[in-house]
Design an enzyme around this catalytic site. Structure first.
Site, short mmCIF file in Angstrom:
data_model
loop_
_atom_site.label_atom_id
_atom_site.label_comp_id
_atom_site.label_asym_id
_atom_site.label_seq_id
_atom_site.Cartn_x
_atom_site.Cartn_y
_atom_site.Cartn_z
N ASP A 104 1.29 2.65 11.87
CA ASP A 104 1.30 1.65 10.81
C ASP A 104 2.39 1.99 9.79
O ASP A 104 2.77 3.16 9.62
CB ASP A 104 -0.05 1.61 10.09
CG ASP A 104 -1.18 1.12 10.99
OD1 ASP A 104 -0.87 0.45 11.99
OD2 ASP A 104 -2.35 1.43 10.68
N LYS A 105 2.86 0.98 9.08
CA LYS A 105 3.93 1.16 8.11
C LYS A 105 3.65 2.34 7.17
O LYS A 105 4.52 3.17 6.94
CB LYS A 105 4.10 -0.12 7.29
CG LYS A 105 5.08 0.01 6.13
CD LYS A 105 5.14 -1.26 5.30
CE LYS A 105 6.05 -1.09 4.09
NZ LYS A 105 6.10 -2.31 3.24
#
Length: 348
Positions: free
Chosen positions: A153-154
Site C-alpha cells: 500500500d502507498k
C-alpha cells in the site's frame, strides 16, 4: 495541414489535424446537450476523456468555450482541441530516489518508503515506484508492469522484490501463487493482542465503500491467511498498544489491515480502517497505517537457494514505538526464516 473532411457514422463531417477536431452541428440536433453530441460524434474517445476536455476549456462552440450541459441551436461550428491525458505518461521513466537493498542480473530488492505509490493509477499517473524503476533500470520497460510482481500500500513501508527478466518474473509469480514467498511485517495495533494467532477469513471489496476491503463469507471472497505473534506491549494515553509480527500466506489487498481490524486490533494511524479505534486515536501524531514490511524471503530463481533480506523500520515508525512506550529491543534482531543468504547479491 488539415485532412480532407470525411463523414462519420452519424453523418456529421469533421476534420482532424494536429491541432484540433472540427465539425458542424446538424440543424436537427437543436436542443441537444454539447456533451451528448460530442460522445455520439467522436466515438474514438471515451466519454470521460471528452468530459475532461470540456472541463479544461478545450471545446469551443462558434469560438466560445462552453460547458458540457450547453444546449445547442443547430448549425454551430464545434472545435475540440485534444489534450494529453496523464495516463499517456504513466510508464515514463522518472529520476526518483530509490533505496535498492540488493540487486543482481535477475532481480531487485527495494526498500519502499511510506508515501510512495507502487504502480500508476487514477490520481497517481506519475511519481510512482514503477516510474523510478524505469529510470534506474531501463530494461524493465520490456516486462509487464516493469517487473513488479507484488505491491505494498502507498503508506506501508518496506521490502519488495522486482524481476529483471521474464523468466524471473514468471518464477516469482509462481512462488507467490504457491505461498512460497516469506513476507513478514511489523504492525502496531490498538488493544491487547493474544500471544499468537492465525486469522483465516476471506476478503472482498466492501460493497458499501469501494475504498475498503472487508471480511466476508467463505464463498463470497478470496481466501486469506495471516499469522501473527505479539512482540511487545505498550500504551498511549492509557490505551493499550501491541507490537505484532505478521506473516502472510496470501497477499490480498489490505489483508493485514482488514484481518486485524476484524478481530478488534486496528492499526495505529490507519486512515481507512478506524471503526474499532479508541477515542484517543485522534491525539496520535501519526497519520498512516503503522505497518512495515521488514523481512522478505524467497527461493532465488537463478541460483536456486533461499535468500532473505531485512529492513529496519523507518524513522517515523521508530519514533512511534518510543511514543507508545515500546523499546526497540523488542524488534526482531534478524530475519525470522532460514539462513541469511541475501548477502550473496550485491547491495547498491
Amino acid at each position: 495541414m488539415a485532412l480532407p473532411q470525411t463523414p462519420n457514422s452519424n453523418g456529421i463531417d469533421y476534420i482532424d489535424d494536429e491541432d484540433f477536431i472540427a465539425f458542424e452541428i446538424p440543424w436537427d440536433s437543436a436542443g441537444e446537450r454539447l456533451d451528448k453530441i460530442l460522445a455520439s460524434t467522436l466515438t474514438d474517445y471515451s466519454r470521460s476523456r471528452l468530459q475532461t476536455w470540456v472541463e479544461a476549456g478545450a471545446v469551443t462552440v462558434d469560438g466560445e468555450v462552453r460547458k458540457a450541459r450547453y444546449l445547442l441551436k443547430g448549425g454551430e461550428s464545434v472545435r475540440v482541441f485534444p489534450q494529453e491525458m496523464p495516463e499517456q505518461h504513466a510508464f515514463a521513466a522518472e529520476n526518483l530516489p530509490l533505496e535498492v537493498q540488493a540487486v543482481d542480473e535477475t532481480l531487485i530488492v527495494i526498500n519502499k518508503p511510506a508515501g510512495l505509490v507502487v504502480h500508476p493509477a487514477a490520481g497517481n499517473w506519475s511519481g510512482t515506484l514503477l516510474n523510478g524503476l524505469l529510470f534506474r533500470f531501463p530494461e524493465l520497460k520490456q516486462l509487464p508492469r516493469a517487473g513488479i510482481v507484488h505491491r505494498l500500500d502507498k503508506d506501508t513501508s518496506g521490502l519488495m522484490v522486482v524481476a529483471r527478466t521474464a523468466i524471473t518474473q514468471t518464477a516469482l509469480v509462481r512462488q507467490l501463487q504457491a505461498h512460497l514467498v516469506n513476507r513478514c511485517y511489523l504492525a502496531l495495533v490498538w488493544g491487547v493482542a493474544p500471544t499468537m494467532g492465525k486469522i483465516a477469513s476471506s476478503i472482498a471489496r466492501d460493497t458499501r465503500d469501494r475504498l475498503r476491503m472487508a471480511v466476508v463469507g467463505k464463498d463470497q471472497g478470496k481466501t486469506a491467511l495471516t499469522h501473527f505473534r505479539r512482540l511487545a506491549q505498550g500504551s498511549f494515553m492509557g490505551k493499550a498498544v501491541s507490537l505484532l509480527e505478521c506473516r502472510l500466506e496470501t497477499g490480498r489487498t489490505h489483508q493485514i489491515r482488514v484481518h486485524l481490524e476484524s478481530i478488534g486490533l486496528p492499526l495505529l494511524g490507519d486512515p481507512i480502517y478506524r471503526k474499532q479505534m479508541p477515542s484517543v486515536a485522534k491525539e496520535l501524531p501519526f497519520h498512516r497505517q503503522a505497518l512495515h514490511a521488514y523481512a522478505l524471503g524467497l527461493q532465488h530463481p537463478q541460483v536456486d537457494q533461499l535468500c532473505n533480506w531485512f529492513a529496519s523500520p523507518p524513522t517515523d515508525f521508530l519514533e512511534l514505538l518510543s511514543l507508545v512506550q515500546i523499546d526497540t529491543s523488542a524488534l526482531p534482531p534478524k530475519p525470522p526464516f532460514g539462513p541469511d543468504t541475501g548477502s550473496a547479491m550485491r547491495t547498491n
